[in-house]
Design an enzyme around this catalytic site. Structure first.
Site, PDB file in Angstrom:
ATOM      1  N   VAL A 146       0.828  -1.206   0.000  1.00 28.17           N
ATOM      2  CA  VAL A 146       0.000   0.000   0.000  1.00 28.17           C
ATOM      3  C   VAL A 146       0.863   1.258   0.000  1.00 28.17           C
ATOM      4  O   VAL A 146       0.590   2.209  -0.731  1.00 28.17           O
ATOM      5  CB  VAL A 146      -0.965   0.004   1.204  1.00 28.17           C
ATOM      6  CG1 VAL A 146      -1.788   1.290   1.218  1.00 28.17           C
ATOM      7  CG2 VAL A 146      -1.887  -1.199   1.143  1.00 28.17           C
TER       8      VAL A 146
ATOM      9  N   LYS B 254      -7.099  -1.582   9.069  1.00 25.27           N
ATOM     10  CA  LYS B 254      -8.405  -1.956   9.600  1.00 25.27           C
ATOM     11  C   LYS B 254      -8.342  -2.398  11.066  1.00 25.27           C
ATOM     12  O   LYS B 254      -9.248  -2.097  11.841  1.00 25.27           O
ATOM     13  CB  LYS B 254      -9.027  -3.051   8.730  1.00 25.27           C
ATOM     14  CG  LYS B 254      -8.251  -4.348   8.707  1.00 25.27           C
ATOM     15  CD  LYS B 254      -8.727  -5.287   7.626  1.00 25.27           C
ATOM     16  CE  LYS B 254      -8.239  -4.866   6.274  1.00 25.27           C
ATOM     17  NZ  LYS B 254      -6.793  -5.081   6.056  1.00 25.27           N
TER      18      LYS B 254
ATOM     19  N   GLU C 234     -10.787   5.669   4.803  1.00 20.84           N
ATOM     20  CA  GLU C 234     -11.640   5.087   3.762  1.00 20.84           C
ATOM     21  C   GLU C 234     -11.109   3.747   3.268  1.00 20.84           C
ATOM     22  O   GLU C 234     -11.867   2.806   3.010  1.00 20.84           O
ATOM     23  CB  GLU C 234     -11.766   6.058   2.588  1.00 20.84           C
ATOM     24  CG  GLU C 234     -12.643   5.560   1.451  1.00 20.84           C
ATOM     25  CD  GLU C 234     -14.112   5.465   1.827  1.00 20.84           C
ATOM     26  OE1 GLU C 234     -14.646   4.345   1.795  1.00 20.84           O
ATOM     27  OE2 GLU C 234     -14.714   6.507   2.161  1.00 20.84           O
TER      28      GLU C 234
ATOM     29  N   VAL D 235     -11.692  -0.377   4.858  1.00 20.51           N
ATOM     30  CA  VAL D 235     -12.800  -1.326   4.718  1.00 20.51           C
ATOM     31  C   VAL D 235     -12.910  -1.888   3.313  1.00 20.51           C
ATOM     32  O   VAL D 235     -12.864  -3.092   3.106  1.00 20.51           O
ATOM     33  CB  VAL D 235     -14.142  -0.691   5.141  1.00 20.51           C
ATOM     34  CG1 VAL D 235     -15.307  -1.599   4.769  1.00 20.51           C
ATOM     35  CG2 VAL D 235     -14.137  -0.415   6.630  1.00 20.51           C
TER      36      VAL D 235
ATOM     37  N   GLY E 159     -10.937  -1.086   0.534  1.00 22.00           N
ATOM     38  CA  GLY E 159      -9.830  -0.851  -0.385  1.00 22.00           C
ATOM     39  C   GLY E 159     -10.168   0.314  -1.295  1.00 22.00           C
ATOM     40  O   GLY E 159     -10.359   1.445  -0.847  1.00 22.00           O
TER      41      GLY E 159
ATOM     42  N   ILE F 236     -12.938   0.682  -2.932  1.00 18.75           N
ATOM     43  CA  ILE F 236     -14.381   0.935  -3.024  1.00 18.75           C
ATOM     44  C   ILE F 236     -14.750   2.079  -2.086  1.00 18.75           C
ATOM     45  O   ILE F 236     -14.549   1.975  -0.877  1.00 18.75           O
ATOM     46  CB  ILE F 236     -15.194  -0.310  -2.619  1.00 18.75           C
ATOM     47  CG1 ILE F 236     -14.748  -1.528  -3.410  1.00 18.75           C
ATOM     48  CG2 ILE F 236     -16.683  -0.054  -2.811  1.00 18.75           C
ATOM     49  CD1 ILE F 236     -15.350  -2.829  -2.910  1.00 18.75           C
TER      50      ILE F 236
ATOM     51  N   GLY G 218      -1.149 -15.049  -5.388  1.00 17.79           N
ATOM     52  CA  GLY G 218      -0.883 -13.869  -4.582  1.00 17.79           C
ATOM     53  C   GLY G 218      -2.110 -13.269  -3.934  1.00 17.79           C
ATOM     54  O   GLY G 218      -2.050 -12.175  -3.365  1.00 17.79           O
TER      55      GLY G 218
ATOM     56  N   LYS H 169     -13.473  -5.248   9.639  1.00 18.97           N
ATOM     57  CA  LYS H 169     -14.138  -4.319   8.717  1.00 18.97           C
ATOM     58  C   LYS H 169     -15.596  -4.097   9.100  1.00 18.97           C
ATOM     59  O   LYS H 169     -16.083  -2.963   9.043  1.00 18.97           O
ATOM     60  CB  LYS H 169     -14.022  -4.846   7.285  1.00 18.97           C
ATOM     61  CG  LYS H 169     -12.594  -4.864   6.758  1.00 18.97           C
ATOM     62  CD  LYS H 169     -12.498  -5.545   5.404  1.00 18.97           C
ATOM     63  CE  LYS H 169     -11.072  -5.580   4.879  1.00 18.97           C
ATOM     64  NZ  LYS H 169     -10.941  -6.300   3.598  1.00 18.97           N
TER      65      LYS H 169
ATOM     66  N   GLY I 204      -5.515  -4.603  -3.004  1.00 19.39           N
ATOM     67  CA  GLY I 204      -4.563  -4.403  -4.093  1.00 19.39           C
ATOM     68  C   GLY I 204      -3.825  -3.094  -3.951  1.00 19.39           C
ATOM     69  O   GLY I 204      -4.299  -2.148  -3.316  1.00 19.39           O
TER      70      GLY I 204
END
Length: 398
Positions: free
Chosen positions: A12, A99, A123, A126, A128, A130, A181, A199, A297
């Site tokens: 990330v 999270k 944001e 929970v 990613g 979305i 992965g 989450k 991702g």
């Protein structure tokens, strides 16, 4: 020039640096000035495009007045909690995708951020990539939120998809997910429902406005799920999905849990497959609203982090801060929630009918699989005591 720091340079953290660099022009247009990563906190230095930004001394970030936002991508609680508190106390905004930290310490950290007149935004924690927390707290602010549920973990959803499509056993589907992965070498947090549990706690905190202690939330995963039940459900027009679910209860209480569910195949949630996630929010004015996309991702999660960075910098002083009360009163066990239940028993339809009365038979082949009428988890457990139960799950109706 607006300068930020990133804590951690894993998947990330690297994604955040990439998004800031690759989308620099459009970010500058929206902020009115360029956004730049000034420092990256790492435990070990390594060569690469960000080598010149690396430091192993958090104090250099903490005391740098030019760093206005800290993006925490370390994960876990201990170091992330300490660094987040220090950054907020130093008057810096903090953005995170962590999270576990938000679920366990979010209420405290939000209160600290308010005292220091800065933002703590999460944001990406929970869904990613979305966008769900902002719509939940802002776009649906005129609603009373009655229920939130969803497919909150891409690893388990991929495994379940492979079990349905190819007839793979859980262990084989897990190995495939690891090879691609999608699953960690130690997949426990995913397959035992812990990741989804954290989450759903965050979603419930925001939806209902009061703290839900993750330790009180039952978290059941899919590691003990039988391929036999997957096939029975499929033949009967259902799909099995791992759901995190939070709901208001009659009388004003609230509950939350994670568990596999049978979902009717005409429900949009049943058709969310592979590593995709989906969250359904039911408001008393809007009805059900669904958010769908890639839940993890590098770039999807980084996109949500950078959007939070931009929101911190653009924030209106009149906008009410997100958050929730530390009061945990009113939480009830999920066994009080009434739903239909799926059972597979070693026994006959007569045995099922004697225990539950009217049932819907899904399979009779040496064993009997059936659906009950709506009843609480407590009643389901009580009425099934005389049966040799091989599997039991809730059914998502609606």
């Amino acid at each position: 020039m607006i300068q930020i720091a990133i804590l951690g340079l894993g998947t990330v953290g690297t994604g955040v640096a990439k998004v800031v660099a690759e989308n620099a022009r459009q970010i500058e247009r929206k902020l009115g000035e360029p956004l730049q990563v000034k420092r990256v906190l790492v435990r070990h230095f390594k060569d690469g495009p960000y080598r010149q930004l690396m430091t192993d001394d958090f104090q250099k970030i903490e005391e740098d007045d030019d760093v206005r936002v800290v993006v925490e991508t370390i994960g876990g609680v201990e170091a992330a909690y300490e660094y987040t508190k220090r950054a907020l106390s130093a008057g810096k905004h903090v953005v995170t995708a962590n999270k576990q930290l938000v679920a366990e310490k979010g209420c405290e950290l939000l209160a600290l951020a308010r005292r220091k007149n800065v933002s703590y935004l999460f944001e990406a924690s929970v869904g990613g990539g979305i966008p769900v927390l902002h719509p939940l707290t802002q776009c649906m602010a005129a609603n009373r939120i009655d229920e939130v549920y969803g497919i909150l973990n891409g690893t388990t959803n991929y495994i379940l998809t492979r079990m349905v499509r190819t007839g793979a056993f859980f262990s084989d589907a897990l190995r495939e997910a690891q090879a691609k992965g999608y699953a960690e070498a130690d997949p426990t947090a995913d397959v035992e429902g812990v990741d989804a549990g954290r989450k759903i706690c965050i979603l419930a905190d925001l939806a209902f406005g009061s703290q839900i202690d993750p330790e009180r939330v039952p978290m059941e995963g899919i590691s003990r799920l039988s391929l036999r039940d997957v096939k029975i459900a499929q033949r009967a027009g259902y799909r099995i999905k791992l759901l995190g679910r939070a709901a208001r209860l009659p009388g004003g209480g609230r509950t939350a849990y994670v568990a596999p569910h049978l979902i009717p195949e005409d429900n949009p949630m049943a058709n969310v497959e592979d590593v995709f996630n989906a969250v359904m929010v039911r408001g008393n004015a809007t009805g059900e609203v669904m958010f769908y996309g890639r839940g993890a991702g590098e770039l999807p999660t980084a996109s949500a982090c950078v959007a939070d960075v931009m929101e911190c910098l653009q924030q209106s002083p009149k906008r009410e801060e997100i958050g929730w009360s530390a009061d945990t009163a009113g939480f009830q066990e999920s066994s009080t929630l009434r739903t239909r239940h799926y059972f597979r028993i070693e026994g006959s339809l007569t045995d099922a009918a004697l225990a539950f009365g009217q049932v819907e038979v899904l399979s009779e082949d040496g064993e009997t699989a059936f659906l009950t009428e709506p009843l609480s988890g407590d009643d389901a457990a009580q009425q099934s005591r005389s049966l040799n139960v091989l599997a039991c799950m809730r059914v998502l109706d609606g």
